[in-house]
Design a protein around this motif. Structure first.
Motif, PDB file in Angstrom:
ATOM      1  N   CYS A 143      59.626  16.729  16.425  1.00  0.00           N
ATOM      2  CA  CYS A 143      59.083  16.728  17.387  1.00  0.00           C
ATOM      3  C   CYS A 143      59.408  15.805  18.200  1.00  0.00           C
TER       4      CYS A 143
ATOM      5  N   ALA B 240      57.777  13.784  12.553  1.00  0.00           N
ATOM      6  CA  ALA B 240      58.186  15.153  12.884  1.00  0.00           C
ATOM      7  C   ALA B 240      58.933  15.471  13.095  1.00  0.00           C
TER       8      ALA B 240
ATOM      9  N   ALA C 156      54.096  31.251  17.107  1.00  0.00           N
ATOM     10  CA  ALA C 156      54.734  29.992  16.045  1.00  0.00           C
ATOM     11  C   ALA C 156      55.183  29.025  16.763  1.00  0.00           C
ATOM     12  N   VAL C 157      54.907  28.950  17.856  1.00  0.00           N
ATOM     13  CA  VAL C 157      55.397  27.232  17.954  1.00  0.00           C
ATOM     14  C   VAL C 157      53.673  26.033  17.476  1.00  0.00           C
ATOM     15  N   THR C 158      52.739  27.469  18.244  1.00  0.00           N
ATOM     16  CA  THR C 158      51.232  26.565  18.154  1.00  0.00           C
ATOM     17  C   THR C 158      50.728  26.810  16.647  1.00  0.00           C
TER      18      THR C 158
ATOM     19  N   TYR D 108      50.802  22.447  12.123  1.00  0.00           N
ATOM     20  CA  TYR D 108      50.867  21.835  10.680  1.00  0.00           C
ATOM     21  C   TYR D 108      51.930  20.482  10.872  1.00  0.00           C
ATOM     22  N   VAL D 109      52.170  20.457  12.118  1.00  0.00           N
ATOM     23  CA  VAL D 109      53.064  19.227  12.114  1.00  0.00           C
ATOM     24  C   VAL D 109      51.672  18.198  12.243  1.00  0.00           C
TER      25      VAL D 109
ATOM     26  N   TYR E  78      53.614  25.420  14.567  1.00  0.00           N
ATOM     27  CA  TYR E  78      54.031  24.956  13.808  1.00  0.00           C
ATOM     28  C   TYR E  78      53.641  23.016  14.046  1.00  0.00           C
TER      29      TYR E  78
END
Length: 90
Positions: free
Chosen positions: A49, A47, A27-29, A34-35, A31
């Motif tokens: 983050c 973003a 999920a983190v990778t 996507y960013v 996202y």
């Protein structure tokens, strides 16, 4: 030899923990990919983050270390986590 393989068997708790960690990593990778793609396609994309000037993922994604052979590094990580998840559930 059979005893050795029996010792190497994974407990169900360990398997569930690894699957959960792998899903989180995927999920983190995903996202991050996507960013990265949105930063390349949409000028001025902000973003989630991007906290401040010190903690800013945009500068990392757009740096020389954000891509490898034209692919976002996060995409390579997503492939890795997908492969790991496949191996864990098969």
């Amino acid at each position: 030899m059979r005893r050795y393989w029996n010792l190497m068997a994974m407990t169900s708790r360990a398997r569930v923990t690894l699957i959960a960690a792998t899903i989180l990593g995927l999920a983190v990778t995903a996202y991050a990919t996507y960013v990265h793609v949105n930063l390349l396609r949409t000028p001025g994309y902000a973003a989630a983050c991007d906290i401040n000037a010190t903690f800013n993922c945009t500068s990392a994604y757009l740096s020389n270390y954000g891509s490898f052979a034209g692919l976002p590094v996060a995409l390579l990580g997503a492939f890795w986590f997908a492969l790991t998840l496949f191996l864990l559930v098969s």
